[in-house]
Design a protein around this motif. Structure first.
Motif, PDB file in Angstrom:
ATOM      1  N   ASP A  39     -23.138 -35.254  66.471  1.00  8.80           N
ATOM      2  CA  ASP A  39     -24.459 -35.525  67.027  1.00  8.80           C
ATOM      3  C   ASP A  39     -25.603 -35.091  66.107  1.00  8.80           C
ATOM      4  O   ASP A  39     -26.608 -35.781  65.999  1.00  8.80           O
ATOM      5  CB  ASP A  39     -24.624 -34.840  68.380  1.00  8.80           C
ATOM      6  CG  ASP A  39     -23.682 -35.411  69.426  1.00  8.80           C
ATOM      7  OD1 ASP A  39     -23.113 -36.492  69.184  1.00  8.80           O
ATOM      8  OD2 ASP A  39     -23.509 -34.773  70.471  1.00  8.80           O
ATOM      9  N   HIS A  40     -25.434 -33.934  65.448  1.00  5.65           N
ATOM     10  CA  HIS A  40     -26.529 -33.383  64.654  1.00  5.65           C
ATOM     11  C   HIS A  40     -26.270 -33.453  63.154  1.00  5.65           C
ATOM     12  O   HIS A  40     -27.159 -33.127  62.367  1.00  5.65           O
ATOM     13  CB  HIS A  40     -26.790 -31.928  65.061  1.00  5.65           C
ATOM     14  CG  HIS A  40     -27.159 -31.778  66.500  1.00  5.65           C
ATOM     15  ND1 HIS A  40     -28.403 -32.099  66.983  1.00  5.65           N
ATOM     16  CD2 HIS A  40     -26.442 -31.371  67.577  1.00  5.65           C
ATOM     17  CE1 HIS A  40     -28.448 -31.874  68.276  1.00  5.65           C
ATOM     18  NE2 HIS A  40     -27.266 -31.440  68.677  1.00  5.65           N
ATOM     19  N   GLY A  41     -25.052 -33.809  62.758  1.00 10.07           N
ATOM     20  CA  GLY A  41     -24.731 -33.894  61.337  1.00 10.07           C
ATOM     21  C   GLY A  41     -24.654 -32.545  60.651  1.00 10.07           C
ATOM     22  O   GLY A  41     -24.854 -32.446  59.447  1.00 10.07           O
ATOM     23  N   VAL A  42     -24.356 -31.495  61.414  1.00 11.18           N
ATOM     24  CA  VAL A  42     -24.303 -30.133  60.873  1.00 11.18           C
ATOM     25  C   VAL A  42     -22.855 -29.675  60.856  1.00 11.18           C
ATOM     26  O   VAL A  42     -22.216 -29.593  61.904  1.00 11.18           O
ATOM     27  CB  VAL A  42     -25.152 -29.167  61.741  1.00 11.18           C
ATOM     28  CG1 VAL A  42     -25.024 -27.751  61.228  1.00 11.18           C
ATOM     29  CG2 VAL A  42     -26.590 -29.618  61.766  1.00 11.18           C
ATOM     30  N   TRP A  43     -22.325 -29.389  59.663  1.00  9.41           N
ATOM     31  CA  TRP A  43     -20.978 -28.840  59.566  1.00  9.41           C
ATOM     32  C   TRP A  43     -21.073 -27.326  59.635  1.00  9.41           C
ATOM     33  O   TRP A  43     -21.819 -26.701  58.883  1.00  9.41           O
ATOM     34  CB  TRP A  43     -20.290 -29.243  58.274  1.00  9.41           C
ATOM     35  CG  TRP A  43     -19.023 -28.483  58.076  1.00  9.41           C
ATOM     36  CD1 TRP A  43     -18.794 -27.477  57.209  1.00  9.41           C
ATOM     37  CD2 TRP A  43     -17.806 -28.658  58.813  1.00  9.41           C
ATOM     38  NE1 TRP A  43     -17.524 -27.009  57.350  1.00  9.41           N
ATOM     39  CE2 TRP A  43     -16.885 -27.706  58.328  1.00  9.41           C
ATOM     40  CE3 TRP A  43     -17.415 -29.509  59.835  1.00  9.41           C
ATOM     41  CZ2 TRP A  43     -15.605 -27.607  58.829  1.00  9.41           C
ATOM     42  CZ3 TRP A  43     -16.136 -29.386  60.326  1.00  9.41           C
ATOM     43  CH2 TRP A  43     -15.244 -28.456  59.822  1.00  9.41           C
ATOM     44  N   MET A  44     -20.327 -26.730  60.570  1.00 12.54           N
ATOM     45  CA  MET A  44     -20.313 -25.292  60.737  1.00 12.54           C
ATOM     46  C   MET A  44     -18.879 -24.853  60.980  1.00 12.54           C
ATOM     47  O   MET A  44     -18.150 -25.490  61.735  1.00 12.54           O
ATOM     48  CB  MET A  44     -21.200 -24.915  61.936  1.00 12.54           C
ATOM     49  CG  MET A  44     -21.617 -23.478  61.968  1.00 12.54           C
ATOM     50  SD  MET A  44     -22.713 -23.104  63.355  1.00 12.54           S
ATOM     51  CE  MET A  44     -24.056 -24.212  63.072  1.00 12.54           C
ATOM     52  N   ASN A  45     -18.476 -23.796  60.340  1.00  5.60           N
ATOM     53  CA  ASN A  45     -17.132 -23.271  60.483  1.00  5.60           C
ATOM     54  C   ASN A  45     -16.892 -22.833  61.936  1.00  5.60           C
ATOM     55  O   ASN A  45     -17.792 -22.295  62.584  1.00  5.60           O
ATOM     56  CB  ASN A  45     -16.962 -22.079  59.543  1.00  5.60           C
ATOM     57  CG  ASN A  45     -15.528 -21.658  59.397  1.00  5.60           C
ATOM     58  OD1 ASN A  45     -14.698 -22.003  60.227  1.00  5.60           O
ATOM     59  ND2 ASN A  45     -15.232 -20.923  58.345  1.00  5.60           N
ATOM     60  N   HIS A  46     -15.671 -23.073  62.424  1.00  8.85           N
ATOM     61  CA  HIS A  46     -15.373 -22.736  63.817  1.00  8.85           C
ATOM     62  C   HIS A  46     -15.461 -21.237  64.068  1.00  8.85           C
ATOM     63  O   HIS A  46     -15.806 -20.795  65.161  1.00  8.85           O
ATOM     64  CB  HIS A  46     -13.993 -23.277  64.218  1.00  8.85           C
ATOM     65  CG  HIS A  46     -12.853 -22.620  63.520  1.00  8.85           C
ATOM     66  ND1 HIS A  46     -12.460 -22.974  62.236  1.00  8.85           N
ATOM     67  CD2 HIS A  46     -12.029 -21.629  63.899  1.00  8.85           C
ATOM     68  CE1 HIS A  46     -11.436 -22.228  61.875  1.00  8.85           C
ATOM     69  NE2 HIS A  46     -11.159 -21.406  62.862  1.00  8.85           N
ATOM     70  N   LYS A  47     -15.174 -20.427  63.059  1.00  8.93           N
ATOM     71  CA  LYS A  47     -15.277 -18.980  63.226  1.00  8.93           C
ATOM     72  C   LYS A  47     -16.731 -18.534  63.367  1.00  8.93           C
ATOM     73  O   LYS A  47     -17.042 -17.620  64.118  1.00  8.93           O
ATOM     74  CB  LYS A  47     -14.606 -18.268  62.051  1.00  8.93           C
ATOM     75  CG  LYS A  47     -13.098 -18.460  62.034  1.00  8.93           C
ATOM     76  CD  LYS A  47     -12.479 -17.779  60.847  1.00  8.93           C
ATOM     77  CE  LYS A  47     -12.484 -18.737  59.681  1.00  8.93           C
ATOM     78  NZ  LYS A  47     -11.714 -18.265  58.530  1.00  8.93           N
ATOM     79  N   LYS A  48     -17.614 -19.223  62.664  1.00  5.25           N
ATOM     80  CA  LYS A  48     -19.032 -18.924  62.786  1.00  5.25           C
ATOM     81  C   LYS A  48     -19.554 -19.330  64.164  1.00  5.25           C
ATOM     82  O   LYS A  48     -20.334 -18.600  64.774  1.00  5.25           O
ATOM     83  CB  LYS A  48     -19.819 -19.654  61.698  1.00  5.25           C
ATOM     84  CG  LYS A  48     -21.287 -19.375  61.713  1.00  5.25           C
ATOM     85  CD  LYS A  48     -21.985 -20.046  60.555  1.00  5.25           C
ATOM     86  CE  LYS A  48     -23.462 -19.739  60.548  1.00  5.25           C
ATOM     87  NZ  LYS A  48     -24.147 -20.335  59.408  1.00  5.25           N
ATOM     88  N   VAL A  49     -19.094 -20.488  64.656  1.00  4.02           N
ATOM     89  CA  VAL A  49     -19.493 -20.941  65.988  1.00  4.02           C
ATOM     90  C   VAL A  49     -19.030 -19.939  67.027  1.00  4.02           C
ATOM     91  O   VAL A  49     -19.790 -19.559  67.934  1.00  4.02           O
ATOM     92  CB  VAL A  49     -18.938 -22.352  66.285  1.00  4.02           C
ATOM     93  CG1 VAL A  49     -19.211 -22.750  67.721  1.00  4.02           C
ATOM     94  CG2 VAL A  49     -19.509 -23.376  65.338  1.00  4.02           C
ATOM     95  N   LEU A  50     -17.806 -19.469  66.921  1.00  6.09           N
ATOM     96  CA  LEU A  50     -17.274 -18.487  67.865  1.00  6.09           C
ATOM     97  C   LEU A  50     -18.051 -17.176  67.786  1.00  6.09           C
ATOM     98  O   LEU A  50     -18.394 -16.585  68.825  1.00  6.09           O
ATOM     99  CB  LEU A  50     -15.793 -18.239  67.599  1.00  6.09           C
ATOM    100  CG  LEU A  50     -15.102 -17.233  68.505  1.00  6.09           C
ATOM    101  CD1 LEU A  50     -15.169 -17.682  69.960  1.00  6.09           C
ATOM    102  CD2 LEU A  50     -13.670 -17.037  68.083  1.00  6.09           C
ATOM    103  N   ARG A  51     -18.378 -16.718  66.587  1.00  6.23           N
ATOM    104  CA  ARG A  51     -19.124 -15.470  66.414  1.00  6.23           C
ATOM    105  C   ARG A  51     -20.510 -15.571  67.046  1.00  6.23           C
ATOM    106  O   ARG A  51     -20.960 -14.654  67.748  1.00  6.23           O
ATOM    107  CB  ARG A  51     -19.255 -15.134  64.933  1.00  6.23           C
ATOM    108  CG  ARG A  51     -20.085 -13.904  64.647  1.00  6.23           C
ATOM    109  CD  ARG A  51     -20.102 -13.551  63.175  1.00  6.23           C
ATOM    110  NE  ARG A  51     -20.468 -14.658  62.327  1.00  6.23           N
ATOM    111  CZ  ARG A  51     -21.722 -15.041  62.062  1.00  6.23           C
ATOM    112  NH1 ARG A  51     -22.730 -14.403  62.626  1.00  6.23           N
ATOM    113  NH2 ARG A  51     -21.972 -16.045  61.250  1.00  6.23           N
ATOM    114  N   ILE A  52     -21.175 -16.712  66.845  1.00  7.13           N
ATOM    115  CA  ILE A  52     -22.504 -16.896  67.413  1.00  7.13           C
ATOM    116  C   ILE A  52     -22.423 -16.998  68.939  1.00  7.13           C
ATOM    117  O   ILE A  52     -23.281 -16.458  69.652  1.00  7.13           O
ATOM    118  CB  ILE A  52     -23.182 -18.128  66.791  1.00  7.13           C
ATOM    119  CG1 ILE A  52     -23.519 -17.834  65.329  1.00  7.13           C
ATOM    120  CG2 ILE A  52     -24.430 -18.525  67.559  1.00  7.13           C
ATOM    121  CD1 ILE A  52     -24.048 -19.008  64.563  1.00  7.13           C
ATOM    122  N   MET A  53     -21.385 -17.673  69.443  1.00  2.40           N
ATOM    123  CA  MET A  53     -21.222 -17.755  70.898  1.00  2.40           C
ATOM    124  C   MET A  53     -21.005 -16.367  71.502  1.00  2.40           C
ATOM    125  O   MET A  53     -21.530 -16.057  72.573  1.00  2.40           O
ATOM    126  CB  MET A  53     -20.059 -18.680  71.255  1.00  2.40           C
ATOM    127  CG  MET A  53     -20.368 -20.138  71.093  1.00  2.40           C
ATOM    128  SD  MET A  53     -18.987 -21.208  71.490  1.00  2.40           S
ATOM    129  CE  MET A  53     -18.859 -20.975  73.257  1.00  2.40           C
TER     130      MET A  53
END
Length: 81
Positions: A39-53
């Motif tokens: 949707d946003h065209g932003v690649w982010m590592n899944h570990k970073k997504v989990l850490r931010i969540m």
């Protein structure tokens, strides 16, 4: 060297919060990662997504499988998922 007063993940936090709220908290970190990419065209590592969540204190809602039992006259009891 620790940097003080610098929030380098602020934009990522806002994007993750937006995707999370759009789908009413149903998505987990893996699905949020995919929606960010599509949707946003932003690649982010899944570990970073989990850490931010975890930093934001948001978690996905667990969706349970609902088993409905019903009676058919000629077949008998069956499970429908």
């Amino acid at each position: 060297m620790k940097r003080k007063g610098v929030e380098r993940d602020q934009a990522a936090k806002e994007l993750i919060q937006k995707v999370y709220e759009r789908d009413n908290g149903v998505l987990g970190y893996r699905q949020i990662q995919l929606f960010l990419l599509h949707d946003h065209g932003v690649w982010m590592n899944h570990k970073k997504v989990l850490r931010i969540m975890l930093d934001l204190g948001i978690r996905s809602r667990i969706r349970r499988i609902v088993v409905i039992m019903f009676l058919l006259k000629e077949v008998g009891w069956q499970k429908i998922y």
